[in-house]
Design a protein around this motif. Structure first.
Motif, short mmCIF file in Angstrom:
data_model
loop_
_atom_site.label_atom_id
_atom_site.label_comp_id
_atom_site.label_asym_id
_atom_site.label_seq_id
_atom_site.Cartn_x
_atom_site.Cartn_y
_atom_site.Cartn_z
N ILE A 7 0.76 -1.03 0.24
CA ILE A 7 -0.42 -0.30 0.21
C ILE A 7 0.86 1.15 -0.10
CG2 ILE A 7 -1.61 1.11 1.71
CD1 ILE A 7 -2.49 -0.77 2.80
N ILE A 8 0.67 2.06 -1.09
CA ILE A 8 1.73 3.17 -0.99
C ILE A 8 0.61 4.28 -1.14
CG2 ILE A 8 3.72 4.25 -2.85
CD1 ILE A 8 4.10 1.73 -1.36
N MET A 9 1.43 5.52 -1.01
CA MET A 9 0.60 6.78 -0.66
C MET A 9 1.20 7.97 -0.76
SD MET A 9 -0.83 6.06 3.55
CE MET A 9 -0.61 4.39 3.72
N GLY A 10 1.05 8.63 -0.81
CA GLY A 10 1.95 10.01 -1.39
C GLY A 10 2.31 10.50 -0.51
N SER A 11 0.75 10.91 0.69
CA SER A 11 1.71 11.13 1.87
C SER A 11 0.58 10.39 3.17
CB SER A 11 1.57 12.61 2.22
OG SER A 11 0.47 13.17 2.73
N THR A 12 1.19 10.57 4.38
CA THR A 12 0.15 9.88 5.12
C THR A 12 -0.99 10.65 5.66
OG1 THR A 12 1.72 11.17 7.18
CG2 THR A 12 2.45 9.63 6.63
N SER A 13 -1.32 12.14 4.82
CA SER A 13 -2.18 12.28 4.57
C SER A 13 -3.55 11.78 4.47
CB SER A 13 -2.65 14.10 4.11
OG SER A 13 -1.90 13.76 3.24
N ASP A 14 -2.38 10.59 2.97
CA ASP A 14 -4.18 9.86 2.41
C ASP A 14 -3.91 8.37 3.53
OD1 ASP A 14 -4.09 12.05 0.01
OD2 ASP A 14 -2.44 9.87 -0.58
N GLU A 33 2.35 -3.97 3.70
CA GLU A 33 3.11 -3.40 3.78
C GLU A 33 2.86 -1.58 3.21
OE1 GLU A 33 7.24 -4.09 2.00
OE2 GLU A 33 6.06 -3.27 0.32
N MET A 34 3.05 -1.17 3.64
CA MET A 34 3.24 0.63 3.63
C MET A 34 3.92 1.43 3.65
SD MET A 34 -0.48 0.82 6.20
CE MET A 34 -1.63 1.90 5.64
N HIS A 35 3.88 2.43 2.80
CA HIS A 35 5.25 3.04 2.66
C HIS A 35 4.49 4.03 2.13
CE1 HIS A 35 8.07 0.49 2.55
NE2 HIS A 35 7.39 -0.25 1.84
N ALA A 36 4.98 5.89 2.60
CA ALA A 36 4.44 7.32 2.03
C ALA A 36 5.36 7.12 1.32
CB ALA A 36 4.79 8.33 2.80
N LEU A 37 5.96 7.20 -0.52
CA LEU A 37 6.50 8.28 -1.12
C LEU A 37 5.76 8.45 -2.31
CD1 LEU A 37 7.56 4.11 -2.56
CD2 LEU A 37 9.32 5.56 -1.18
N ASP A 44 13.20 8.98 -6.36
CA ASP A 44 14.73 8.26 -6.70
C ASP A 44 14.21 7.42 -5.32
OD1 ASP A 44 16.24 9.22 -7.92
OD2 ASP A 44 17.48 10.58 -6.27
N ALA A 45 12.96 6.86 -4.89
CA ALA A 45 12.51 6.67 -3.95
C ALA A 45 11.85 5.61 -4.75
CB ALA A 45 12.28 6.82 -2.25
N VAL A 46 10.38 5.94 -5.35
CA VAL A 46 9.65 5.84 -6.31
C VAL A 46 10.01 4.93 -7.34
CG1 VAL A 46 8.07 6.01 -7.25
CG2 VAL A 46 8.00 7.44 -5.72
#
Length: 168
Positions: A7-14, A33-37, A44-46
């Motif tokens: 689960i990937i989100m642009g920021s933790t506001s999501d 797993e969950m990540h903010a990217l 680069d991290a994306v």
């Protein structure tokens, strides 16, 4: 336990939206797993995430993005793993994100659910995974039976609602 869904989100506001996906995957006992990217702030991290996901055992990616909403497509451009896009209502009632995610160029598909539709994103991820997992298929069938039973119960409750001109 190793994750098979990201689960990937642009920021933790999501996160308030994406928690519905996490709760469903947890209920179905699917490791995730969950990540903010951010496609714009951490490109680069994306790239590192997208290019390394398959080697880490990830089978499906649920990516949420609002506003410019490039995250889902950028990830999809760097992997053959199915990507499910969740448009987030962060501006323009989420229409900007919906259109950015759903209108991908040929060769870079992103399965797209409705605005703030994280639960459907997780259900779709589980359905993709269930094509090779009979136990997961049974869990999904049970979940869908539960949805049917909620409507049956709702109709029973509606029978008790009385109006002078109500005929059922």
């Amino acid at each position: 336990m190793n994750p098979i869904v990201s689960i990937i989100m642009g920021s933790t506001s999501d996160l308030p939206v994406m928690e519905k996906a996490a709760a469903f995957l947890n209920e179905m006992e699917i490791p995730f797993e969950m990540h903010a990217l951010s496609a714009h702030r951490t490109p680069d991290a994306v790239e590192e995430f997208a290019k390394g996901a398959e080697n880490r055992g990830i089978k499906v990616i649920i990516a949420a993005a609002g506003m410019a909403a490039h995250l889902c497509g950028v990830i999809a451009s760097m992997t053959t793993i199915p990507v499910i896009g969740v448009p987030i209502d962060s501006s323009l009632d989420g229409m900007d994100a919906l259109l950015a995610i759903v209108q991908m160029p040929p060769g870079i598909p992103v399965a797209t659910v409705g605005i703030n539709g994280a639960l459907n994103g997780a259900i779709l991820a589980a359905q993709i995974l269930s094509t090779g997992d009979n136990e997961l298929q049974k869990k999904l069938a049970g979940y869908k039976d539960g949805l049917k039973n909620k409507i049956i119960k709702a109709n029973e409750e509606l029978k008790k609602v009385s109006y002078k001109y109500k005929t059922n």
